[in-house]
Every structure is written in C-alpha cells, then in structure tokens.
Design an enzyme around this catalytic site. Structure first.
Site, PDB file in Angstrom:
ATOM      1  N   HIS A  50      52.478 -25.810  38.993  1.00 54.13           N
ATOM      2  CA  HIS A  50      52.625 -26.600  37.764  1.00 54.13           C
ATOM      3  C   HIS A  50      53.057 -25.749  36.570  1.00 54.13           C
ATOM      4  O   HIS A  50      53.552 -26.268  35.583  1.00 54.13           O
ATOM      5  CB  HIS A  50      51.376 -27.428  37.472  1.00 54.13           C
ATOM      6  CG  HIS A  50      50.251 -26.665  36.858  1.00 54.13           C
ATOM      7  ND1 HIS A  50      49.430 -25.853  37.585  1.00 54.13           N
ATOM      8  CD2 HIS A  50      49.816 -26.580  35.582  1.00 54.13           C
ATOM      9  CE1 HIS A  50      48.529 -25.312  36.782  1.00 54.13           C
ATOM     10  NE2 HIS A  50      48.741 -25.731  35.563  1.00 54.13           N
ATOM     11  N   HIS A  99      51.395 -18.743  39.766  1.00 56.21           N
ATOM     12  CA  HIS A  99      51.780 -18.979  38.369  1.00 56.21           C
ATOM     13  C   HIS A  99      52.352 -17.726  37.694  1.00 56.21           C
ATOM     14  O   HIS A  99      53.405 -17.758  37.077  1.00 56.21           O
ATOM     15  CB  HIS A  99      50.583 -19.445  37.545  1.00 56.21           C
ATOM     16  CG  HIS A  99      49.899 -20.672  38.079  1.00 56.21           C
ATOM     17  ND1 HIS A  99      50.561 -21.670  38.727  1.00 56.21           N
ATOM     18  CD2 HIS A  99      48.599 -21.063  38.046  1.00 56.21           C
ATOM     19  CE1 HIS A  99      49.704 -22.627  39.062  1.00 56.21           C
ATOM     20  NE2 HIS A  99      48.505 -22.276  38.665  1.00 56.21           N
TER      21      HIS A  99
END
Ligand code: BG6
Length: 463
Positions: free
Chosen positions: A174, A236
């Site tokens: 995300h 990430h």
C-alpha cells in the site's frame, strides 16, 4: 554574527487540479471477492476503501463485492448490495458456489488471508477453474508479506505462476499507492533541476524513516510471525528506496518502471550484520499473543550500499519502528557541504548547514528544502531557512487513500504500483543477513527514539 536556523519560508504553490500525465486505462466492472472478509485488513482498510469509492461513484457500474469467509461477515462494512459466501478456504463446495455466482463475469480475488493460507486458496481457485474464465478476466491480489524468506517467496511465486500468468497477479504494497510515494517519480522526472544533482557527486547520504507511535494494536499472533523487517523493510521501505534511487525509466508503463526498480535492488549489496540494529519496545512481551520470551524485533535501522555508478559510496539508511516518539514517514536527501567556506572562519562557517531535501510522506505531506540565507542586518549573518511545500495548503482536496487508488488500478489492469516476482525475491536476498538468527535485539523505551545502539551505528559509520 548570527542566524536563525530552520525558520520556514512559505512558498506560494500553484496548486490546481493538475494535468493528467498519463491517460489511465478505464476501470472495468468486476466482482471483487474478498477472502478473509471478517479479518482486520477487511475491516480497517478494504471495507472503508470500497465504500468510499462507491460513494464517490468511482467503481465502474456493475461492480459487486462478494465476501468469502468462515465466519459471518458484517456486510455493512462493504458497499450496499454486497453478497456473502460462508465456507472454509479448503472447502470445495464454497468454490463451486463461487463459480455459480461468478459465471462469466470479470473477477478480482482479494486474498486478505494469513500468508500461510494464500497457496491453498490459489490452488483451490485454479482447481475450480476460476482463474481462466472464458470471455472475462481474473486477477488475484496478494497481500504482503510475500513469503518469509527467499525460499518461501520462491515457492509462493511458483505456486502463483503455476496457477496463472504474472500479468494476473497484483502483489499489493500500500505504500506504492500513497500520493507522496507516487510523487517521488513526478518530482524526480518532472523537474529538470534535481536530476543533475541526484547522484554521488552531490548527495552525501539518504535517510528513509518510517516511525510509528502505535504498537502492534492487538495483532500479536501476526506480528510474532513477522517482525519489523518482514513487516516494513522488505516491502514498503525497499520500494521507497528503489523509487528514490532508480534510473529514469524508458516510459511510465508498468514493466518499464518495474524494470528500473528491480535494477536498484540488484545493485543493492546484501546488508552486513554490522549494518543492522534491531530493537524491541519494552512491554512488547506482555502484549496479547506474544511470547514472554519473544525476540521478535519491532525496530530496525539498516545501512545499505548501492553498487552502481550513480550511488557508489552513498549510504542509504533505513529506520523504522513501533512505539516511537511520533509518527513520521519521510525521505531526507542530505547534500554535500559547500567545498569551501568564503565567510571567514569558525562560527559563520559552522552555521552554513548542508542542503537537505525532505520528502514528507506522512503526516503533513509535502517537500521542504533547507538552504542557507543571509539574515537581515548590517552584519554578514547567515542561517538556514526552509522552502516548504505542503499538500494541504497547495491543493484543495485530500490525497487519495492508498487502498482506493490501488483497488482502482486492479480494475484497470495497471500493475505499475504493484510488486513483481523478481523484486520480491531480490529484496529477500538482500535482507537475508538481517532475518537470520544472531543479530541482538535491543530493548528500547516506548515513546523514545529507539535503541541507543542505532544512533551509535549511524554515527560510527559514514554518517
Ligand atoms: C502495514 C504493517 O503494512 O503498514 C503495519 O503491517 C504498519 O504494521 C502499517 O503499521 C503502516 O502503514 P501506514 O500507512 O500507517 O504507514
């Protein structure tokens, strides 16, 4: 002579709706099947993102949501009209029912399930022939962590690729859906003035930080299996590092961007144990679901080297942890000092801080550049000021939520902002020394800056 340090200078931003850089593909209607619809991810991220897209009328007409779960799903979580199938993930009947409901419709299978369940669900979907519908498409969204190490990631990739084509797989990270992370590409490749200095000749070091004030929030079972390196660094933070360090891509097409990102990971030297500090916040072992003798790290600081012409000798420092003083995610690009100070000696020269460019990913999204400035007065006095751009002031709309953006990209069939099998595997290779046993895990106080050993390592090195 004196100067104020760090006083901000606001710049007027010409914020408007912006011109589309790329013509986005059209999102196509599909049935979005959510496996694990009663879980944490569905409740905290997917449900709200789907409801918001529905409210904004961004879901293509005819899109439906179907919740698939062992337990009863609270359908109020999802847009109106969502349906449900009750079944265990290895129960063939559930998949047969799914097949009847999907018929020849386009379908997205969103696997919001514990990583250990992913292979079984994928095999069942393939056995039930749900991955190659005639006259329609099927896409599968896989959540991180993608495996636990290089071997398990390879096995997971084999399972996925046995069942479908790479183009059908959307490995969601995300962070790549955050506006400010996508802006790294626009900032770097939409401006002529930064690219010439974006290299070892002008940059001394790059720091990437993702500090969280929260702890593990009741996810003890998951976190014990994962730890901070698998939870944040492998995905990430290495993704952000790749965007900061990559070469200009041939185009913004998915594979052109991903080819350049994977080149960075291929040039990344596997991290040395001496360049890793791990920590665990005090009180972690009393969290529900956590072993009283747990050695799972909740903090990591690592120093990476990229062996290529652009970055040779420039340390990339990555820091992340839970229960730290404040929530901040940013990339700080530290430029080299001026080669010679012309303003006399001592104090004034000490006041000429090197330039720093801070890309604030969250909160307070924006970009600030620190530079030296003569402060007003009869004397020659210098200080540092900030040129500060803030999204919230420049634009009159909030950044789009990362999950909303990525869900739409799945419906568009655009995988630019998703991880690919080769970058996932290379990221595990680079981190292997940091996830093996043998690196001490230092306790640190809640609400602080992490273990002292991290600061010491960063000072002791090239920093
Ligand atoms: C998730 C991790 O992927 O990212 C969480 O599993 C972490 O542990 C979260 O808290 C951080 O995301 P964000 O968007 O709040 O920075």
């Amino acid at each position: 002579m004196s100067g104020r340090r760090g006083a901000p200078v606001r710049i007027s931003a010409e914020g408007g709706p912006g011109l589309p850089i790329l013509r986005e593909r059209k999102a196509e209607p599909a049935t979005i099947v959510i496996f694990g619809s009663t879980g944490d991810l569905a409740r905290r991220k997917l449900g709200p993102a789907l409801r918001s897209l529905h409210r904004q009328k961004l879901l293509p007409k005819g899109t439906r949501v179907l919740a698939f779960s062992r337990r009863a799903t609270d359908l109020r979580l999802f847009p109106r009209g969502a349906g449900a199938i009750r079944g265990t993930f290895d129960d063939a009947e559930g998949y047969a029912e799914l097949g009847r409901r999907l018929k020849n419709r386009n379908r997205v299978f969103y696997l919001a399930v514990p990583p250990s369940e992913t292979p079984a669900v994928v095999r069942r979907l393939a056995d039930a022939k749900l991955l190659d519908p005639s006259g329609a498409w099927a896409r599968v969204v896989v959540e991180k962590p993608f495996g636990r190490d290089l071997d398990s990631a390879r096995e997971l990739n084999r399972t996925l690729l046995d069942a479908m084509d790479e183009r059908q797989i959307f490995r969601i990270d995300h962070y790549l859906g955050k506006e400010t992370v996508q802006n790294i590409l626009v900032f770097r490749f939409g401006n002529a003035i930064f690219e010439p200095v974006w290299n070892r000749h002008h940059i001394e070091r790059v720091e990437i930080e993702a500090a969280e004030a929260i702890g593990i929030e009741g996810r003890g079972g998951f976190y014990e299996q994962t730890g901070v390196v698998r939870d944040m660094v492998q995905n990430h933070l290495l993704q952000v590092l790749s965007l900061v360090a990559m070469e200009p891509p041939v185009s913004f097409a998915a594979d052109d961007v991903r080819d350049e990102k994977v080149q960075v990971l291929r040039s990344l030297r596997p991290v040395e144990p001496d360049d890793v500090v791990l920590g665990q916040y005090r009180g972690y072992r009393s969290e529900p679901g956590v072993s009283r003798r747990s050695k799972t790290p909740t903090f990591a600081a690592m120093r990476f080297q990229i062996d290529n012409w652009r970055w040779q000798g420039v340390p990339f420092v990555v820091r992340t942890g839970k229960c730290l003083a404040r929530r901040v995610t940013e990339v700080a690009v530290h430029f080299r000092s001026i080669p010679l100070c012309l303003f006399g000696r001592g104090e004034i020269c000490d006041r000429i801080d090197p330039n720093v460019l801070r890309i604030r990913i969250q909160p307070d999204e924006g970009i600030a550049l620190r530079f030296a400035c003569k402060t007003p007065g009869e004397d020659l006095a210098a200080g540092s000021v900030l040129m500060d751009f803030r999204y919230a002031e420049a634009f009159d709309r909030k950044p789009t939520d990362a999950y909303e953006r990525l869900l739409l990209d799945v419906l568009r069939g655009d995988a630019t902002l998703f991880a690919r099998n080769d970058d996932v595997e290379r990221a595990w290779e680079v981190l292997a020394p940091a996830i093996g046993a043998g690196i001490p895990v230092h306790p640190y106080a809640r609400g602080g800056r992490g273990p002292a050993a991290a600061a010491a390592m960063l000072k002791g090195g090239a920093l």
